[in-house]
Design an enzyme around this catalytic site. Structure first.
Site, PDB file in Angstrom:
ATOM      1  N   ALA A   1     -31.340  15.362 -24.347  1.00  0.00           N
ATOM      2  CA  ALA A   1     -30.151  15.352 -24.106  1.00  0.00           C
ATOM      3  C   ALA A   1     -30.001  16.309 -22.760  1.00  0.00           C
ATOM      4  O   ALA A   1     -30.821  17.501 -22.829  1.00  0.00           O
ATOM      5  CB  ALA A   1     -29.252  15.400 -25.113  1.00  0.00           C
TER       6      ALA A   1
ATOM      7  N   GLY B   1     -33.783  14.518 -27.962  1.00  0.00           N
ATOM      8  CA  GLY B   1     -33.346  13.457 -27.693  1.00  0.00           C
ATOM      9  C   GLY B   1     -34.170  12.182 -27.237  1.00  0.00           C
ATOM     10  O   GLY B   1     -34.176  11.188 -27.625  1.00  0.00           O
TER      11      GLY B   1
ATOM     12  N   GLU C   1     -36.214  11.266 -30.552  1.00  0.00           N
ATOM     13  CA  GLU C   1     -35.159  10.543 -31.188  1.00  0.00           C
ATOM     14  C   GLU C   1     -35.090   9.181 -30.514  1.00  0.00           C
ATOM     15  O   GLU C   1     -35.061   8.225 -31.321  1.00  0.00           O
ATOM     16  CB  GLU C   1     -33.860  11.266 -31.251  1.00  0.00           C
TER      17      GLU C   1
ATOM     18  N   GLU D   1     -34.239  21.581 -30.718  1.00  0.00           N
ATOM     19  CA  GLU D   1     -32.661  21.775 -30.649  1.00  0.00           C
ATOM     20  C   GLU D   1     -32.552  23.275 -31.182  1.00  0.00           C
ATOM     21  O   GLU D   1     -31.582  24.166 -30.594  1.00  0.00           O
ATOM     22  CB  GLU D   1     -32.012  20.955 -31.528  1.00  0.00           C
TER      23      GLU D   1
END
Ligand code: HXC
Length: 259
Positions: free
Chosen positions: A65, A110, A113, A133
């Site tokens: 992200a 992300g 993911e 993260e």
């Protein structure tokens, strides 16, 4: 379909969706995720392809992200951002057709993911995976704490998430995070080959198989077996089941109509 951060093309009955924000290593910002949401909805609505490839432009699949966009978010804004990504990844997972991630480079946070929301992951030998993260003071937020342990097992998922370590494609294959590792130059070709093979069959047993696996994995074994019985039986209501079996018996190639 025209987008600022995505490229969509079709090759026969296979769609190729490429994340196109290479200057930021394809980091997922609000605009990109909104475009991805629209693209997935349109592809689903059009129903004109039988498999979808998701890949990245440049040296990265998706490096996570967008950190600069998350920096000043309040808890409420952060939650909304997580919801945006989670919802679109769930839509990808729930597509009736198989979705293959062709992972060309970094698949971090992300990005890992997003790959996990796909059905099959094929990695370039140059790909790198990780859930970094914790190094940023956050947890995964697009489904990583849930899909990673379901894919690689709890212990490896915890190791990756708690350490933030990056792993190479070979290690990712060893722990079951990716299906295959291929030479960088052959990634698209090999991924397309698999997608086209899947697309050459009737879409009916493929979509029923995906539904049986995805839904069955969330059920107790007896309910899941009931689901398999129902979907197996439903295949026999299709013309393609008759065609597939008649072709075998008559020693000819089947001509599937997806009916
Ligand atoms: C914003 C990013 C970015 C990211 C890279 N860039 N990753 N921008 N968000 N996630 C930008 C860099 O700032 C830089 O911009 C350009 O892309 C090139 O990156 P470099 O760092 O110069 O490249 P390199 O040295 O090759 O290093 C590659 C890298 C590194 C190892 C992948 O960029 C990196 O560590 N990126 C962050 C990875 C990460 O932590 N991802 C998880 C994010 S959190 P400029 O303008 O300087 O050229 C997350 C949470 C998901 O994903 C859940 C949310 C709800």
């Amino acid at each position: 379909m025209e987008f600022n951060n995505l490229i969509y093309q079709k090759q026969g009955e296979v769609g190729i969706l490429s994340i196109n924000r290479p200057k930021a290593l394809n980091a997922l910002n609000q605009e990109l995720l909104s475009e991805l949401n629209i693209a997935i909805e349109k592809i689903t609505e059009n129903a004109d392809i039988k498999a979808l490839l998701i890949t990245g432009e440049g040296k990265s699949f998706v490096a996570g992200a967008d950190i600069s966009q998350m920096l000043d978010k309040s808890p409420e804004e952060a939650r909304n951002f997580a919801v945006l990504g989670m919802d679109v990844f769930r839509k990808i997972e729930l597509m009736e057709i198989p979705v293959i991630a062709a992972i060309n480079g970094f698949a971090l946070g992300g990005g890992c993911e997003l790959a996990l929301a796909c059905d099959i992951r094929i990695a370039s030998e140059k790909a790198k995976f990780g859930q970094p993260e914790v190094t940023l003071g956050i947890t995964p937020g697009f489904g990583g704490t849930q899909r990673l342990p379901r894919t690689v097992g709890e212990a490896k998922a915890k190791e990756l998430i708690f350490t933030g370590d990056m792993i190479d494609a070979e290690t990712a294959q060893n722990i079951g995070l990716v299906n295959n590792v291929v030479e960088a130059d052959a990634l698209l070709e090999e991924s397309l080959k698999m997608a086209k093979k899947i697309a050459s069959y009737s879409s009916i047993p493929v979509k029923y198989s995906k539904a049986a696996i995805n839904r069955g994995m969330q059920m107790d074994i007896d309910s899941a077996m009931e689901l398999e019985k129902d979907l197996f039986a439903l295949c026999f209501a299709s013309e393609d089941q008759k065609e597939g079996m008649a072709a075998f018996v008559n020693k000819r190639k089947p001509e599937f109509k997806n009916k």
